[in-house]
Scaffold this motif. Structure first.
Motif, mmCIF file in Angstrom:
data_model
loop_
_atom_site.group_PDB
_atom_site.id
_atom_site.type_symbol
_atom_site.label_atom_id
_atom_site.label_comp_id
_atom_site.label_asym_id
_atom_site.label_seq_id
_atom_site.Cartn_x
_atom_site.Cartn_y
_atom_site.Cartn_z
ATOM 1 N N MET A 1 0.830 -1.195 0.000
ATOM 2 C CA MET A 1 0.000 0.000 0.000
ATOM 3 C C MET A 1 0.875 1.260 0.000
ATOM 4 S SD MET A 1 -3.090 0.824 0.021
ATOM 5 C CE MET A 1 -4.154 2.141 0.366
ATOM 6 N N ARG A 2 1.945 1.188 0.782
ATOM 7 C CA ARG A 2 2.857 2.329 0.864
ATOM 8 C C ARG A 2 3.517 2.594 -0.502
ATOM 9 N NH1 ARG A 2 7.514 2.426 5.308
ATOM 10 N NH2 ARG A 2 6.015 3.552 6.580
ATOM 11 N N ALA A 3 3.888 1.534 -1.197
ATOM 12 C CA ALA A 3 4.523 1.678 -2.510
ATOM 13 C C ALA A 3 3.548 2.307 -3.503
ATOM 14 C CB ALA A 3 4.994 0.321 -3.013
ATOM 15 N N LEU A 4 2.286 1.957 -3.416
ATOM 16 C CA LEU A 4 1.276 2.512 -4.309
ATOM 17 C C LEU A 4 1.106 4.018 -4.066
ATOM 18 C CD1 LEU A 4 -0.917 2.071 -6.459
ATOM 19 C CD2 LEU A 4 -2.506 1.603 -4.587
ATOM 20 N N VAL A 5 1.072 4.432 -2.808
ATOM 21 C CA VAL A 5 0.923 5.846 -2.469
ATOM 22 C C VAL A 5 2.154 6.619 -2.942
ATOM 23 C CG1 VAL A 5 0.755 7.487 -0.556
ATOM 24 C CG2 VAL A 5 -0.641 5.407 -0.547
ATOM 25 N N LEU A 6 3.335 6.055 -2.755
ATOM 26 C CA LEU A 6 4.554 6.715 -3.210
ATOM 27 C C LEU A 6 4.597 6.831 -4.734
ATOM 28 C CD1 LEU A 6 7.252 5.238 -0.823
ATOM 29 C CD2 LEU A 6 6.341 7.554 -0.855
ATOM 30 N N ALA A 7 4.143 5.818 -5.434
ATOM 31 C CA ALA A 7 4.119 5.851 -6.896
ATOM 32 C C ALA A 7 3.150 6.918 -7.393
ATOM 33 C CB ALA A 7 3.742 4.481 -7.451
ATOM 34 N N ILE A 8 1.989 7.008 -6.772
ATOM 35 C CA ILE A 8 1.007 8.022 -7.167
ATOM 36 C C ILE A 8 1.544 9.423 -6.880
ATOM 37 C CG2 ILE A 8 -1.287 8.957 -6.646
ATOM 38 C CD1 ILE A 8 -2.201 6.041 -6.264
ATOM 39 N N ALA A 9 2.204 9.597 -5.734
ATOM 40 C CA ALA A 9 2.762 10.905 -5.390
ATOM 41 C C ALA A 9 3.874 11.288 -6.372
ATOM 42 C CB ALA A 9 3.295 10.890 -3.968
ATOM 43 N N ALA A 10 4.704 10.335 -6.760
ATOM 44 C CA ALA A 10 5.778 10.609 -7.712
ATOM 45 C C ALA A 10 5.214 11.009 -9.071
ATOM 46 C CB ALA A 10 6.687 9.393 -7.848
ATOM 47 N N LEU A 11 4.163 10.324 -9.523
ATOM 48 C CA LEU A 11 3.542 10.674 -10.795
ATOM 49 C C LEU A 11 2.896 12.055 -10.737
ATOM 50 C CD1 LEU A 11 1.969 7.286 -11.910
ATOM 51 C CD2 LEU A 11 3.891 8.495 -12.932
ATOM 52 N N ALA A 12 2.304 12.392 -9.609
ATOM 53 C CA ALA A 12 1.675 13.704 -9.462
ATOM 54 C C ALA A 12 2.733 14.804 -9.492
ATOM 55 C CB ALA A 12 0.876 13.760 -8.168
ATOM 56 N N LEU A 13 3.882 14.562 -8.863
ATOM 57 C CA LEU A 13 4.954 15.555 -8.865
ATOM 58 C C LEU A 13 5.548 15.730 -10.263
ATOM 59 C CD1 LEU A 13 6.762 14.776 -5.513
ATOM 60 C CD2 LEU A 13 5.384 16.778 -6.063
ATOM 61 N N LEU A 14 5.605 14.656 -11.030
ATOM 62 C CA LEU A 14 6.136 14.752 -12.384
ATOM 63 C C LEU A 14 5.136 15.391 -13.344
ATOM 64 C CD1 LEU A 14 7.966 11.333 -12.732
ATOM 65 C CD2 LEU A 14 8.988 13.591 -12.482
ATOM 66 N N ALA A 15 3.861 15.216 -13.104
ATOM 67 C CA ALA A 15 2.837 15.746 -14.003
ATOM 68 C C ALA A 15 2.587 17.233 -13.762
ATOM 69 C CB ALA A 15 1.542 14.970 -13.829
ATOM 70 N N ALA A 16 2.866 17.740 -12.586
ATOM 71 C CA ALA A 16 2.582 19.137 -12.270
ATOM 72 C C ALA A 16 3.365 20.107 -13.165
ATOM 73 C CB ALA A 16 2.848 19.407 -10.797
ATOM 74 N N PRO A 17 4.671 19.933 -13.374
ATOM 75 C CA PRO A 17 5.368 20.862 -14.262
ATOM 76 C C PRO A 17 4.883 20.769 -15.711
ATOM 77 C CG PRO A 17 6.942 19.695 -12.907
ATOM 78 C CD PRO A 17 5.610 19.061 -12.677
ATOM 79 N N ALA A 18 4.479 19.589 -16.152
ATOM 80 C CA ALA A 18 4.010 19.436 -17.525
ATOM 81 C C ALA A 18 2.711 20.199 -17.738
ATOM 82 C CB ALA A 18 3.816 17.964 -17.855
ATOM 83 N N THR A 19 1.831 20.181 -16.783
ATOM 84 C CA THR A 19 0.582 20.923 -16.945
ATOM 85 C C THR A 19 0.836 22.424 -16.864
ATOM 86 O OG1 THR A 19 0.093 20.738 -14.589
ATOM 87 C CG2 THR A 19 -0.855 19.064 -16.038
ATOM 88 N N ALA A 20 1.823 22.840 -16.107
ATOM 89 C CA ALA A 20 2.134 24.262 -16.021
ATOM 90 C C ALA A 20 2.688 24.767 -17.353
ATOM 91 C CB ALA A 20 3.144 24.516 -14.909
ATOM 92 N N GLN A 21 3.433 23.942 -18.056
ATOM 93 C CA GLN A 21 4.000 24.354 -19.326
ATOM 94 C C GLN A 21 2.950 24.370 -20.433
ATOM 95 O OE1 GLN A 21 7.275 21.801 -20.141
ATOM 96 N NE2 GLN A 21 8.533 22.634 -18.502
#
Length: 79
Positions: A1-21
């Motif tokens: 469960m912890r790995a799933l939450v970390l994976a989702i958080a990592a994807l969210a952090l990577l997607a944030a700059p792309a949406t800003a651009q």
């Protein structure tokens, strides 16, 4: 469960700059805004300004400062 939450958080952090651009959608203003008026060109003022531009005394050489001019050769070299 912890790995799933970390994976989702990592994807969210990577997607944030792309949406800003990409802009993220249109905010403010509309597509049907009137075009700004262009100033009218005064032909008399344009021609008068062209006449005030001085003519150069010598031809402009854009590569003049790159390499020194070759030395002029005098009479044909004798053997």
């Amino acid at each position: 469960m912890r790995a799933l939450v970390l994976a989702i958080a990592a994807l969210a952090l990577l997607a944030a700059p792309a949406t800003a651009q990409m802009g993220g959608g249109k905010r403010g203003g509309s597509d049907h805004a009137p075009a700004p008026e262009k100033p009218k060109i005064d032909e008399k003022a344009y021609k008068a300004a062209l006449e005030r531009v001085p003519t150069p005394k010598e031809k402009y050489d854009p590569w003049g400062g790159v390499a020194p001019a070759p030395a002029p050769t005098t009479a044909a070299k004798k053997k």
